[in-house]
Design an enzyme around this catalytic site. Structure first.
Site, PDB file in Angstrom:
ATOM      1  N   ASP A  12       0.860  -1.173   0.000  1.00  0.00           N
ATOM      2  CA  ASP A  12       0.000   0.000   0.000  1.00  0.00           C
ATOM      3  C   ASP A  12       0.900   1.228   0.000  1.00  0.00           C
ATOM      4  O   ASP A  12       2.084   1.141   0.371  1.00  0.00           O
ATOM      5  CB  ASP A  12      -0.899  -0.028   1.244  1.00  0.00           C
ATOM      6  CG  ASP A  12      -1.813   1.174   1.323  1.00  0.00           C
ATOM      7  OD1 ASP A  12      -2.447   1.487   0.306  1.00  0.00           O
ATOM      8  OD2 ASP A  12      -1.878   1.811   2.393  1.00  0.00           O
ATOM      9  N   ASP A  46      -0.208   4.848   1.066  1.00  0.00           N
ATOM     10  CA  ASP A  46      -0.428   5.808   2.143  1.00  0.00           C
ATOM     11  C   ASP A  46      -0.273   5.162   3.512  1.00  0.00           C
ATOM     12  O   ASP A  46      -0.892   4.144   3.820  1.00  0.00           O
ATOM     13  CB  ASP A  46      -1.824   6.415   2.012  1.00  0.00           C
ATOM     14  CG  ASP A  46      -2.016   7.095   0.665  1.00  0.00           C
ATOM     15  OD1 ASP A  46      -1.054   7.732   0.215  1.00  0.00           O
ATOM     16  OD2 ASP A  46      -3.100   6.964   0.080  1.00  0.00           O
ATOM     17  N   ARG A  54     -18.489  -6.017  22.126  1.00  0.00           N
ATOM     18  CA  ARG A  54     -19.465  -6.576  21.201  1.00  0.00           C
ATOM     19  C   ARG A  54     -18.739  -7.291  20.072  1.00  0.00           C
ATOM     20  O   ARG A  54     -17.564  -7.019  19.801  1.00  0.00           O
ATOM     21  CB  ARG A  54     -20.354  -5.478  20.598  1.00  0.00           C
ATOM     22  CG  ARG A  54     -21.298  -4.827  21.603  1.00  0.00           C
ATOM     23  CD  ARG A  54     -22.210  -3.867  20.885  1.00  0.00           C
ATOM     24  NE  ARG A  54     -23.243  -3.350  21.765  1.00  0.00           N
ATOM     25  CZ  ARG A  54     -24.252  -2.596  21.345  1.00  0.00           C
ATOM     26  NH1 ARG A  54     -24.367  -2.285  20.081  1.00  0.00           N
ATOM     27  NH2 ARG A  54     -25.168  -2.153  22.190  1.00  0.00           N
TER      28      ARG A  54
END
Length: 233
Positions: free
Chosen positions: A10, A12, A91
């Protein structure tokens, strides 16, 4: 690694390591410049690039930031957290569209601006005028969800008002559909939506500059059929 035949990178924040104190500040300032078009009170807002971290979750519906739960910049009490999310904040998932995961460094400026806007909304719910052209996406949502004042932009008004003043001839409006705001002698559905959801409406945003910032707007008085000819119109 011996079986790897190619490596992809990648760009950035991987090959290119940006400085958040400058790069994210530019993103923040660019966003603020856009928001200033509808709310000049944000002019003096600044960005603290050290405040937000990755791993946070934005509760977009309630204005909360989850990890250690905050509402805007205010830490929520234990009672508030339990009442909203139960006894634990752990969660399996916080899914869109109600939640936004702050999982990239690009999101830090957005998260900080989110907290600022939540605080601003809580302090000024009736002091924001939001201007847009879409009845539901701009006007209804801003009014019902955020409690803001609203102004609907209706470009077709300029032509219709011109015809009303100069011609007084309904045949000169659209040859099939007639006036935008009328269905025969009654207001059209669109006119009903404008009256119901928009505090103000105008043909273009620049019309605001024709009036003083101190001008007081109020709706015209409604008359029932038995009042016509008795009360002054």
């Amino acid at each position: 690694m011996r079986n790897i035949v190619a490596v992809g990178f990648d760009m950035d924040y991987t090959l290119a390591q940006y400085k958040p104190e400058t790069f994210e500040s530019l993103a923040y300032e660019g966003t603020i410049r856009k928001v200033l078009l509808v709310c000049s009170q944000l002019l003096h807002w600044t960005f603290d690039w050290t405040y937000m971290v990755r791993g946070l979750v934005l509760d977009k519906k309630r204005g909360n930031i989850l990890k250690v739960a905050y509402h805007g910049f205010r830490e929520m009490s234990k009672e508030e957290k339990v009442g909203t999310y139960g006894s634990t904040l752990i969660r399996d998932s916080f899914d869109e569209p109600d939640y936004a995961l702050i999982d990239t460094l690009f999101s830090l400026a957005e998260a900080y601006l989110f907290a600022q806007l939540v605080d601003f909304k809580d302090k000024n719910p009736g002091k924001v005028l939001y201007v847009g052209d879409h009845i539901y996406g701009d006007i209804l949502r801003s009014k019902k969800v955020l409690g803001w004042r609203t102004m609907l932009v209706v470009p077709e008004l300029e032509r219709e008002v011109e015809l009303l003043w100069q011609l007084r001839d309904t045949r000169r409006f659209h040859k099939v559909w007639g006036q935008l705001m009328k269905t025969g002698y009654q207001n059209s559905r669109f006119a009903h939506q404008v009256e119901r959801f928009a505090c103000l409406y105008t043909s273009q945003v620049s019309n605001i500059s024709l009036y003083s910032p101190d001008k007081y707007y109020r709706p015209s008085e409604d008359f029932m059929p038995h009042e016509f000819g008795i009360l002054p119109l």
